[in-house]
Design a protein around this motif. Structure first.
Motif, PDB file in Angstrom:
ATOM      1  N   PRO A  62     -64.360   6.883 -27.557  1.00  0.00           N
ATOM      2  CA  PRO A  62     -64.437   6.699 -29.157  1.00  0.00           C
ATOM      3  C   PRO A  62     -63.991   7.668 -29.968  1.00  0.00           C
ATOM      4  O   PRO A  62     -63.313   7.416 -30.890  1.00  0.00           O
ATOM      5  N   SER A  63     -63.861   9.017 -29.461  1.00  0.00           N
ATOM      6  CA  SER A  63     -63.149  10.358 -30.575  1.00  0.00           C
ATOM      7  C   SER A  63     -61.643   9.965 -30.448  1.00  0.00           C
ATOM      8  O   SER A  63     -60.414   9.666 -31.451  1.00  0.00           O
ATOM      9  N   THR A  64     -61.174   9.515 -29.513  1.00  0.00           N
ATOM     10  CA  THR A  64     -60.140   9.448 -28.829  1.00  0.00           C
ATOM     11  C   THR A  64     -58.912   8.169 -29.501  1.00  0.00           C
ATOM     12  O   THR A  64     -58.083   8.365 -29.809  1.00  0.00           O
ATOM     13  N   THR A  65     -60.137   7.111 -29.051  1.00  0.00           N
ATOM     14  CA  THR A  65     -59.447   5.802 -30.214  1.00  0.00           C
ATOM     15  C   THR A  65     -59.485   5.888 -31.647  1.00  0.00           C
ATOM     16  O   THR A  65     -58.659   5.454 -31.804  1.00  0.00           O
ATOM     17  N   GLU A  66     -60.367   6.769 -32.495  1.00  0.00           N
ATOM     18  CA  GLU A  66     -59.874   6.998 -33.970  1.00  0.00           C
ATOM     19  C   GLU A  66     -59.122   7.997 -33.661  1.00  0.00           C
ATOM     20  O   GLU A  66     -57.900   7.371 -34.926  1.00  0.00           O
ATOM     21  N   MET A  67     -58.665   8.432 -32.824  1.00  0.00           N
ATOM     22  CA  MET A  67     -57.789   9.471 -32.857  1.00  0.00           C
ATOM     23  C   MET A  67     -56.065   8.188 -33.130  1.00  0.00           C
ATOM     24  O   MET A  67     -55.394   8.880 -33.910  1.00  0.00           O
ATOM     25  N   LEU A  68     -56.115   7.629 -32.011  1.00  0.00           N
ATOM     26  CA  LEU A  68     -54.884   7.452 -31.899  1.00  0.00           C
ATOM     27  C   LEU A  68     -54.841   6.274 -32.887  1.00  0.00           C
ATOM     28  O   LEU A  68     -53.805   6.103 -33.638  1.00  0.00           O
ATOM     29  N   PHE A  69     -55.743   5.732 -33.255  1.00  0.00           N
ATOM     30  CA  PHE A  69     -55.765   4.475 -34.844  1.00  0.00           C
ATOM     31  C   PHE A  69     -55.228   5.439 -35.496  1.00  0.00           C
ATOM     32  O   PHE A  69     -54.352   4.763 -36.907  1.00  0.00           O
ATOM     33  N   ALA A  70     -55.692   6.602 -36.185  1.00  0.00           N
ATOM     34  CA  ALA A  70     -55.751   7.201 -36.983  1.00  0.00           C
ATOM     35  C   ALA A  70     -53.995   8.031 -37.752  1.00  0.00           C
ATOM     36  O   ALA A  70     -53.421   8.128 -38.349  1.00  0.00           O
ATOM     37  N   ILE A  71     -52.998   7.749 -35.992  1.00  0.00           N
ATOM     38  CA  ILE A  71     -51.887   8.326 -36.239  1.00  0.00           C
ATOM     39  C   ILE A  71     -50.825   7.210 -36.656  1.00  0.00           C
ATOM     40  O   ILE A  71     -49.545   7.564 -35.867  1.00  0.00           O
ATOM     41  N   GLY A  72     -51.226   6.237 -36.730  1.00  0.00           N
ATOM     42  CA  GLY A  72     -50.669   4.929 -36.651  1.00  0.00           C
ATOM     43  C   GLY A  72     -50.578   4.393 -34.736  1.00  0.00           C
ATOM     44  O   GLY A  72     -49.766   3.465 -34.286  1.00  0.00           O
ATOM     45  N   ALA A  73     -50.842   5.001 -33.319  1.00  0.00           N
ATOM     46  CA  ALA A  73     -50.821   3.911 -32.351  1.00  0.00           C
ATOM     47  C   ALA A  73     -51.453   2.985 -32.390  1.00  0.00           C
ATOM     48  O   ALA A  73     -51.668   2.663 -30.480  1.00  0.00           O
ATOM     49  N   GLY A  74     -52.118   2.684 -32.816  1.00  0.00           N
ATOM     50  CA  GLY A  74     -53.236   1.612 -32.490  1.00  0.00           C
ATOM     51  C   GLY A  74     -52.512  -0.214 -32.587  1.00  0.00           C
ATOM     52  O   GLY A  74     -52.959  -0.659 -31.431  1.00  0.00           O
ATOM     53  N   ALA A  75     -51.044  -0.231 -32.600  1.00  0.00           N
ATOM     54  CA  ALA A  75     -50.939  -1.343 -31.527  1.00  0.00           C
ATOM     55  C   ALA A  75     -50.264  -0.857 -30.367  1.00  0.00           C
ATOM     56  O   ALA A  75     -49.837  -1.440 -29.707  1.00  0.00           O
ATOM     57  N   GLN A  76     -50.520   0.245 -30.129  1.00  0.00           N
ATOM     58  CA  GLN A  76     -50.214   0.770 -29.173  1.00  0.00           C
ATOM     59  C   GLN A  76     -51.665   0.657 -27.924  1.00  0.00           C
ATOM     60  O   GLN A  76     -51.208   0.905 -26.537  1.00  0.00           O
ATOM     61  N   VAL A  77     -52.767  -0.069 -28.272  1.00  0.00           N
ATOM     62  CA  VAL A  77     -53.873   0.582 -27.368  1.00  0.00           C
ATOM     63  C   VAL A  77     -54.062  -0.700 -27.111  1.00  0.00           C
ATOM     64  O   VAL A  77     -54.696  -1.840 -27.767  1.00  0.00           O
ATOM     65  N   ALA A  78     -53.760  -1.070 -25.807  1.00  0.00           N
ATOM     66  CA  ALA A  78     -54.605  -2.464 -25.802  1.00  0.00           C
ATOM     67  C   ALA A  78     -55.776  -2.446 -24.593  1.00  0.00           C
ATOM     68  O   ALA A  78     -56.152  -3.562 -24.803  1.00  0.00           O
ATOM     69  N   ALA A  79     -56.304  -1.485 -24.336  1.00  0.00           N
ATOM     70  CA  ALA A  79     -58.073  -1.456 -24.668  1.00  0.00           C
ATOM     71  C   ALA A  79     -58.568  -0.369 -24.967  1.00  0.00           C
ATOM     72  O   ALA A  79     -58.133   0.212 -24.520  1.00  0.00           O
ATOM     73  N   VAL A  80     -59.917  -0.662 -24.630  1.00  0.00           N
ATOM     74  CA  VAL A  80     -60.883   0.260 -25.516  1.00  0.00           C
ATOM     75  C   VAL A  80     -62.159   0.095 -24.753  1.00  0.00           C
ATOM     76  O   VAL A  80     -62.264  -0.157 -24.719  1.00  0.00           O
ATOM     77  N   ASP A  81     -62.509   1.921 -24.735  1.00  0.00           N
ATOM     78  CA  ASP A  81     -63.973   2.006 -23.411  1.00  0.00           C
ATOM     79  C   ASP A  81     -65.306   0.459 -24.467  1.00  0.00           C
ATOM     80  O   ASP A  81     -65.285   1.094 -25.877  1.00  0.00           O
ATOM     81  N   ASP A  82     -66.320   0.428 -24.301  1.00  0.00           N
ATOM     82  CA  ASP A  82     -67.069   0.071 -24.214  1.00  0.00           C
ATOM     83  C   ASP A  82     -67.928   0.442 -25.493  1.00  0.00           C
ATOM     84  O   ASP A  82     -68.595   0.477 -26.418  1.00  0.00           O
ATOM     85  N   ASN A  83     -67.872   2.066 -25.762  1.00  0.00           N
ATOM     86  CA  ASN A  83     -68.943   2.939 -26.786  1.00  0.00           C
ATOM     87  C   ASN A  83     -67.381   2.767 -27.978  1.00  0.00           C
ATOM     88  O   ASN A  83     -68.094   3.330 -29.245  1.00  0.00           O
TER      89      ASN A  83
END
Length: 310
Positions: A62-83
């Motif tokens: 969850p922490s790295t997911t939030e980091m990725l979206f916060a820096i504008g890389a959200g569109a590159q994220v294909a899947a995240v974990d269940d939490n």
């Protein structure tokens, strides 16, 4: 990070403190980056080298997911974990960050996997699939958070955005600390991870934020040398004797704790924080992660401290 049992609390916040929307994209659905940027590849961060900008990232924290979206890389994220439940648009899946499965991860066709622990030796297993993995271990200090944001920025082609985010976080945190009232004596506090009185000392990441806010942790004397890893269980007797000025609940969502439930606990009626109504329900998720929302957590702490007479 989830916190539902004391065992999970300790394992999550210590080993990785703390303290892992929408459905996951299918294997054939390749997200496109929000912008092409000017990042030059190949890029190397630690042991990870990327020849091209990643277009399918799997985040298992969850922490790295939030980091990725916060820096504008959200569109590159294909899947995240269940939490990973924030932001809402994160493509949540059944993948586990606690017990990662290389085959299940590989089925998402990632060109970069981001995780916080090498459980099951998943990094070596992913290497067999020729999938690079970046390990962002649980932060111990805010500098760890800043460094991970910077490194994810470089890996994903969002270096400028990452630098800007870290700059904003530093400025916001500096202002919050600067605005704290001057005190001759530090207010004391108890930080609750679950209703069985599991807590975290000042030696932990979250504990360091309370220290920045000018607070004294009543749990510190119970683990003076840090032998318990900064996570331990207090007794009611010890807590009543410590008589904290503030109580912070990091189990409001998971365990339905509130000012009312705390005030109703046997033996708690004489505690200063209870008598003065200074029981603060935090957002469990924000309190257990070390991503960009640590600013929100520190703000909640500072606002509570401001209500304690100087």
């Amino acid at each position: 990070m989830s916190r539902r049992t004391p065992a999970i609390v300790g394992a999550t916040l210590v080993a990785i403190s703390i303290a892992l929307g929408a459905c996951a994209a299918g294997a054939g659905d390749t997200p496109q980056p929000a912008s092409t940027g000017a990042a030059a590849y190949p890029v190397t961060v630690g042991d990870v080298t990327l020849e091209h900008r990643p277009a399918r990232i799997v985040s298992l924290s969850p922490s790295t997911t939030e980091m990725l979206f916060a820096i504008g890389a959200g569109a590159q994220v294909a899947a995240v974990d269940d939490n990973s439940n924030y932001p809402a648009e994160a493509p949540r899946s059944q993948l586990s960050g606690f017990q990662p499965n290389a085959e299940a991860i590989a089925a998402k066709n990632p060109d970069l996997v981001v995780l916080t622990t090498d459980a099951n030796k998943v990094v070596d297993q992913l290497a067999k699939f020729k999938i690079p993995a970046y390990v962002a271990s649980a932060a111990v200090t805010l500098d760890d958070t800043y460094r991970q944001i910077d490194e994810l920025g470089r890996l994903t082609g969002h270096g400028t955005e990452a630098t800007d985010l870290v700059g904003r976080m530093r400025r916001d945190i500096d202002k919050l600390i600067k605005d704290l009232p001057a005190r001759s004596v530090k207010p004391t506090y108890y930080y609750e991870l679950d209703p069985t009185l599991y807590t975290a000392t000042s030696r932990t990441f979250v504990g360091s934020l309370f220290t920045m806010a000018g607070l004294q942790n009543v749990a510190d004397p119970a683990d003076p040398g840090g032998a318990k890893g900064g996570y331990l269980q207090l007794s009611v007797e010890m807590l009543v004797q410590a008589d904290p000025d503030l109580v912070f609940l990091a189990d409001a969502k998971c365990c339905k704790q509130s000012a009312e439930t705390v005030a109703a606990r046997p033996g708690w009626s004489g505690i200063t924080a209870v008598k003065a109504g200074r029981i603060v329900a935090l957002d469990d998720d924000v309190a257990s992660r070390w991503g960009p929302r640590v600013v929100d957590l520190l703000r909640a702490i500072v606002e509570a401290v401001a209500k304690v007479p100087a």
